[in-house]
Write an enzyme that holds these catalytic residues in place. Sequence first.
Site, PDB file in Angstrom:
ATOM      1  N   SER A 119       0.698  -0.981   0.166  1.00 58.36           N
ATOM      2  CA  SER A 119      -0.075  -0.028   0.232  1.00 58.36           C
ATOM      3  C   SER A 119       0.808   1.210   0.011  1.00 58.36           C
ATOM      4  CB  SER A 119      -1.071   0.033   1.270  1.00 58.36           C
ATOM      5  OG  SER A 119      -1.765  -1.210   1.394  1.00 58.36           O
ATOM      6  N   HIS A 140      -1.441  -2.848  -7.251  1.00 58.86           N
ATOM      7  CA  HIS A 140      -1.793  -2.322  -5.817  1.00 58.86           C
ATOM      8  C   HIS A 140      -3.638  -2.348  -6.081  1.00 58.86           C
ATOM      9  CE1 HIS A 140      -3.345   0.609  -2.776  1.00 58.86           C
ATOM     10  NE2 HIS A 140      -3.015  -0.425  -1.798  1.00 58.86           N
ATOM     11  N   GLU A 152      -4.024  -0.076  -8.707  1.00 55.05           N
ATOM     12  CA  GLU A 152      -3.184   1.058  -8.960  1.00 55.05           C
ATOM     13  C   GLU A 152      -1.815   0.265  -9.685  1.00 55.05           C
ATOM     14  OE1 GLU A 152      -2.598   4.798  -6.319  1.00 55.05           O
ATOM     15  OE2 GLU A 152      -2.782   3.056  -5.093  1.00 55.05           O
ATOM     16  N   ASN A 190      -3.793   5.680  -1.292  1.00 59.56           N
ATOM     17  CA  ASN A 190      -3.505   6.043   0.054  1.00 59.56           C
ATOM     18  C   ASN A 190      -2.764   7.174   0.551  1.00 59.56           C
ATOM     19  OD1 ASN A 190      -4.597   3.613   1.278  1.00 59.56           O
ATOM     20  ND2 ASN A 190      -2.967   2.335   0.201  1.00 59.56           N
TER      21      ASN A 190
HETATM   22  P1  NAD Z   1      -3.164  -9.625   6.388  1.00 58.49           P
HETATM   23  O1  NAD Z   1      -2.627  -9.176   7.807  1.00 58.49           O
HETATM   24  O2  NAD Z   1      -4.688  -9.900   6.180  1.00 58.49           O
HETATM   25  O3  NAD Z   1      -2.396 -10.708   5.841  1.00 58.49           O
HETATM   26  C1  NAD Z   1      -1.001 -10.751   5.531  1.00 58.49           C
HETATM   27  C2  NAD Z   1      -0.648 -12.285   5.429  1.00 58.49           C
HETATM   28  O4  NAD Z   1       0.773 -12.296   5.033  1.00 58.49           O
HETATM   29  C3  NAD Z   1      -1.017 -13.151   6.538  1.00 58.49           C
HETATM   30  O5  NAD Z   1      -1.707 -14.327   6.237  1.00 58.49           O
HETATM   31  C4  NAD Z   1       0.461 -13.737   7.045  1.00 58.49           C
HETATM   32  O6  NAD Z   1       0.576 -15.058   7.582  1.00 58.49           O
HETATM   33  C5  NAD Z   1       1.136 -13.649   5.736  1.00 58.49           C
HETATM   34  N1  NAD Z   1       2.733 -13.575   5.746  1.00 58.49           N
HETATM   35  C6  NAD Z   1       3.388 -12.755   6.612  1.00 58.49           C
HETATM   36  N2  NAD Z   1       4.779 -13.018   6.470  1.00 58.49           N
HETATM   37  C7  NAD Z   1       4.701 -13.900   5.371  1.00 58.49           C
HETATM   38  C8  NAD Z   1       5.777 -14.538   4.604  1.00 58.49           C
HETATM   39  N3  NAD Z   1       7.178 -14.144   4.881  1.00 58.49           N
HETATM   40  N4  NAD Z   1       5.453 -15.436   3.636  1.00 58.49           N
HETATM   41  C9  NAD Z   1       4.309 -15.577   3.295  1.00 58.49           C
HETATM   42  N5  NAD Z   1       3.018 -14.938   3.742  1.00 58.49           N
HETATM   43  C10 NAD Z   1       3.445 -14.114   5.054  1.00 58.49           C
HETATM   44  O7  NAD Z   1      -2.840  -8.339   5.501  1.00 58.49           O
HETATM   45  P2  NAD Z   1      -3.550  -7.773   4.137  1.00 58.49           P
HETATM   46  O8  NAD Z   1      -4.738  -6.600   4.591  1.00 58.49           O
HETATM   47  O9  NAD Z   1      -4.075  -8.934   3.577  1.00 58.49           O
HETATM   48  O10 NAD Z   1      -2.508  -6.903   3.618  1.00 58.49           O
HETATM   49  C11 NAD Z   1      -1.550  -7.610   2.641  1.00 58.49           C
HETATM   50  C12 NAD Z   1      -0.807  -6.516   1.758  1.00 58.49           C
HETATM   51  O11 NAD Z   1      -1.907  -5.976   1.044  1.00 58.49           O
HETATM   52  C13 NAD Z   1      -0.237  -5.551   2.579  1.00 58.49           C
HETATM   53  O12 NAD Z   1       1.085  -5.162   1.871  1.00 58.49           O
HETATM   54  C14 NAD Z   1      -1.006  -4.249   2.411  1.00 58.49           C
HETATM   55  O13 NAD Z   1      -0.438  -3.120   2.485  1.00 58.49           O
HETATM   56  C15 NAD Z   1      -1.836  -4.366   1.205  1.00 58.49           C
HETATM   57  N6  NAD Z   1      -2.998  -4.134   0.987  1.00 58.49           N
HETATM   58  C16 NAD Z   1      -3.818  -3.946   1.918  1.00 58.49           C
HETATM   59  C17 NAD Z   1      -5.305  -3.356   1.898  1.00 58.49           C
HETATM   60  C18 NAD Z   1      -6.255  -3.571   3.075  1.00 58.49           C
HETATM   61  O14 NAD Z   1      -7.396  -2.802   3.068  1.00 58.49           O
HETATM   62  N7  NAD Z   1      -5.857  -4.338   3.933  1.00 58.49           N
HETATM   63  C19 NAD Z   1      -5.595  -2.823   0.601  1.00 58.49           C
HETATM   64  C20 NAD Z   1      -4.577  -2.973  -0.427  1.00 58.49           C
HETATM   65  C21 NAD Z   1      -3.470  -3.586  -0.363  1.00 58.49           C
END
Ligand code: NAD
Length: 291
Positions: A119, A140, A152, A190
């Site tokens: 993000s 993104h 994005e 963001n």
């Molecule tokens: P989340 O906490 O729901 O999930 C993250 C996952 O990554 C977990 O299941 C964790 O076990 C896994 N993980 C951690 N370390 C790891 C590794 N070394 N290898 C493999 N898996 C691993 O988080 P999320 O909301 O899904 O966010 C994930 C990404 O998406 C982030 O970079 C976030 O910024 C981005 N993002 C989030 C949103 C949102 O609204 N939440 C929107 C757009 C982008």
Amino acid sequence: MEISTVGVVGAGQMGNGIAHVLALAGYEVLLTDISQEALDGALARIGKNLDRQVARDKVSAADRDVTMGRIKTTLSLTDLGETDLVIESATERETVKQAIFEDLLPHLKPHTILTSNTSSISITRLASRTDRPEKFMGFHFMNPVPVMQLVELIRGIATDEATYQACLGVVERLGKTAASAEDFPAFIVNRILMPMINEAVYTLYEGVGNVNSIDQAMKLGTNHPMGPLELADFIGLDTCLAIMNVLHDGLADTKYRPCPLLTKYVEAGWLGRKTQRGFYDYRGEVPVPTR
Ligand code: NAD
């Protein structure tokens, strides 16, 4: 550049949605996480979301089964070396993402494109630590992935045109729309959204309003479908804090300082919907404000 197999790293709330839309569009998907529980949870969630699409006549029952059949899971990151495109969507922490790419590099095919769903973290910096900065970019998605139209696409300083076009082709095959953003902290969505959410938390912190009045005011006063605090819970308060820290560090402007109350919620482990508690408590029948 023909892309038929896609590796998705991280099976959290974004990773499961990304796997869902890719498989529905016909890609073979390999989903990995460090937690078997996360992988099982993701498959269950995808199945449930597809069922909902079948019930609404958006997907046929036959397509649902074919889509589920296209998603494989693995605990071994290196299995993703065989894919044409990798979309990293693990926890929003630079050291985590860096380690993932480092571990993956020796196993990749020469043509594999690497992307991150980050993000806010610098695409150029993540790319510079790989052997293929020209084949690296930001991909993104918005949350919830099956519903939101936008992706994005962020070019790092070295990203080449063929890589951009290949990723644009994927976005189009998903039936989504791409917005192109330059690689500066938090990109477009963001950069604008997160300071608003952070300001809503300051408004709460300073007692200008409570959770209900702040969300109500922004929903009814600005026609936002969700209030900023409800949206923060939906995104994940740890992710919101991480993005504010990237803005603060990357742009060196005090207007981006994260609200201490946001930090306190994260320190408490009250991360929003994913932990059942944030600005609202989701453990009962209806969400109850925590302040
Ligand atoms: P989340 O906490 O729901 O999930 C993250 C996952 O990554 C977990 O299941 C964790 O076990 C896994 N993980 C951690 N370390 C790891 C590794 N070394 N290898 C493999 N898996 C691993 O988080 P999320 O909301 O899904 O966010 C994930 C990404 O998406 C982030 O970079 C976030 O910024 C981005 N993002 C989030 C949103 C949102 O609204 N939440 C929107 C757009 C982008």
